[in-house]
Design a protein around this motif. Structure first.
Motif, PDB file in Angstrom:
ATOM      1  N   LEU A 169       0.894  -1.165  -0.052  1.00 56.88           N
ATOM      2  CA  LEU A 169      -0.061  -0.038   0.089  1.00 56.88           C
ATOM      3  C   LEU A 169       0.787   1.223  -0.087  1.00 56.88           C
ATOM      4  O   LEU A 169       0.442   2.377   0.018  1.00 56.88           O
ATOM      5  CB  LEU A 169      -0.791   0.200   1.426  1.00 56.88           C
ATOM      6  N   GLY A 170       2.329   1.062   0.113  1.00 53.14           N
ATOM      7  CA  GLY A 170       3.176   2.334  -0.077  1.00 53.14           C
ATOM      8  C   GLY A 170       3.247   2.965   1.207  1.00 53.14           C
ATOM      9  O   GLY A 170       3.922   3.764   1.276  1.00 53.14           O
ATOM     10  N   GLY A 171       2.947   2.167   2.177  1.00 55.83           N
ATOM     11  CA  GLY A 171       3.345   2.585   3.467  1.00 55.83           C
ATOM     12  C   GLY A 171       4.758   2.447   4.144  1.00 55.83           C
ATOM     13  O   GLY A 171       5.497   1.652   3.516  1.00 55.83           O
ATOM     14  N   ASN A 172       5.292   3.318   4.965  1.00 51.16           N
ATOM     15  CA  ASN A 172       6.487   3.258   5.602  1.00 51.16           C
ATOM     16  C   ASN A 172       6.398   2.969   7.151  1.00 51.16           C
ATOM     17  O   ASN A 172       7.256   2.912   7.887  1.00 51.16           O
ATOM     18  CB  ASN A 172       7.578   4.154   5.139  1.00 51.16           C
ATOM     19  N   ILE A 173       5.026   2.899   7.708  1.00 51.92           N
ATOM     20  CA  ILE A 173       4.868   2.688   9.150  1.00 51.92           C
ATOM     21  C   ILE A 173       3.555   1.974   9.147  1.00 51.92           C
ATOM     22  O   ILE A 173       2.754   2.207   8.726  1.00 51.92           O
ATOM     23  CB  ILE A 173       4.481   4.178   9.765  1.00 51.92           C
ATOM     24  N   LEU A 174       3.725   1.038  10.174  1.00 56.65           N
ATOM     25  CA  LEU A 174       2.485   0.195  10.179  1.00 56.65           C
ATOM     26  C   LEU A 174       2.354   0.482  11.724  1.00 56.65           C
ATOM     27  O   LEU A 174       3.087  -0.069  12.861  1.00 56.65           O
ATOM     28  CB  LEU A 174       3.016  -1.406  10.259  1.00 56.65           C
ATOM     29  N   ALA A 175       1.086   0.927  11.859  1.00 58.98           N
ATOM     30  CA  ALA A 175       0.550   1.332  13.477  1.00 58.98           C
ATOM     31  C   ALA A 175      -0.309  -0.005  13.973  1.00 58.98           C
ATOM     32  O   ALA A 175      -1.212  -0.307  13.496  1.00 58.98           O
ATOM     33  CB  ALA A 175      -0.309   2.473  13.430  1.00 58.98           C
ATOM     34  N   MET A 176       0.064  -0.333  15.370  1.00 61.62           N
ATOM     35  CA  MET A 176      -0.588  -1.499  15.638  1.00 61.62           C
ATOM     36  C   MET A 176      -1.204  -1.105  16.972  1.00 61.62           C
ATOM     37  O   MET A 176      -0.792  -0.214  17.780  1.00 61.62           O
ATOM     38  CB  MET A 176       0.305  -2.511  16.246  1.00 61.62           C
TER      39      MET A 176
END
Ligand code: SF4
Ligand code: ZN
Ligand code: ZN
Length: 324
Positions: A169-176
């Motif tokens: 998806l082009g993300g550079n951060i995955l927030a959990m």
């Protein structure tokens, strides 16, 4: 979740004269609904800044399940992003493990939430990616001698699909949406099973490493300083529409994780600050382990090429081989 009391309690707020909704045993504060809600939002903001979780140009992907934690997280990150000049819109990533009824209902809540706040979302399913739902995997493996409980299969596969989905998806951060209680439970599990590499890898201030970055996206957990019962209270005060039930597998399998959580809850009755102590202990230990183990070479999985612990094949690929 009905064990949390959300009704107004006796007493006045430590910051204004209103009736209180919570007495925080770990800090001695009394808070009314309004001050409590502001305090939680400030906590999230301060956690992001203290641990340098975000930069203004980040593309944040939020792992969304439809439960109270990920809904509260998405609600707050969306506000923060909207207030940040020139920021990229958040995308929610929903994993459908294929858990009959439970996941169908929680995904419905997740989609409704995204539509209400005009947030783009994507759903990735176990069935599409690995050819089987979690229910099918469990039915196939349950009677075999090497059955490892649903959570082991589920967490390994979901972690990989979240990571790869967020990158796509082009993300550079995955927030959990992990809260302090989840975190304390996981940390204690890692200690009990001597998973020192995992603790080292979770160090918050890791140096940029291009070799690792090509595989793994940076993960952040902005709710990490909020106990579970406070997220529950927050989501209810804000009237966030989340799915309130737990995964059935967590109750069914005799997993140690559940016992560890019960142990922490029991300790909290006598030592309310215990989860915060575990977090602080983790911060020190992960730093020491990270610098101690930094030079250790990783082997690469022979099937997918991702870094893996000791063996020749990573746990994700070895599960896929088992299921085929
Ligand atoms: S409780 Fe276990 S089986 Fe259920 S969603 Fe979480 S990791 Fe998967
Ligand atoms: Zn108040
Ligand atoms: Zn692999």
């Amino acid at each position: 979740m009905s064990n949390f009391n959300i009704f107004l309690k006796q007493g006045t707020c430590s910051y204004c004269n209103n009736s209180i909704v919570i007495q925080r045993k770990h800090s001695g504060e009394n808070l009314c609904p309004e001050c409590f809600q502001k305090n939680i939002e400030k906590n999230i903001y301060k956690t992001i800044s203290k641990y340098e979780m975000l930069k203004s140009k980040d593309r944040i992907i939020v792992a969304l399940s439809g439960g109270k934690d990920s809904i509260s997280l998405l609600y707050n990150l969306n506000i923060i992003q909207n207030r940040t000049h020139n920021s990229k819109p958040i995308i929610a990533l929903i994993i459908d493990e294929g858990i009959k009824e439970y996941r169908e209902k929680s995904i419905k809540k997740a989609k409704e939430f995204c539509n209400k706040y005009n947030i783009e979302y994507k759903i990735i399913s176990f069935k599409d990616k690995i050819g089987k739902t979690l229910d099918e995997i469990i039915n196939m493996k349950r009677e075999t001698p090497d059955y490892k409980y649903a959570c082991n299969y589920c967490a390994t596969i979901r972690r990989r699909l979240l990571n790869d989905g967020a990158k796509e998806l082009g993300g550079n951060i995955l927030a959990m949406g992990h809260n302090l209680t989840d975190f304390a439970e996981t940390y204690l599990m890692n200690i009990l099973y001597k998973r020192l590499d995992i603790i080292a890898n979770q160090y918050f201030f890791k140096e940029e490493n291009d070799e690792i970055n090509q595989f793994y996206i940076k993960k952040i957990s902005p709710l990490i300083r909020i106990p579970e019962e406070e997220i529950f209270l927050y989501a209810n005060i804000k009237k966030l529409d989340y799915y309130p039930s737990h995964c059935p597998y967590r109750e069914k399998d005799p997993i140690i994780r559940k016992r560890v959580l019960d142990f922490i809850q029991e300790c909290k009755k006598y030592s309310p600050e215990i989860e915060f102590n575990l977090l602080n202990g983790f911060l020190e230990l992960s730093k020491t382990l990270y610098y101690h183990r930094k030079k250790k070479n990783h082997s690469l999985c022979q099937k997918c090429g991702y870094p893996c612990g000791n063996g020749k094949i990573c746990s994700y690929c070895s599960y896929l081989l088992e299921f085929s």
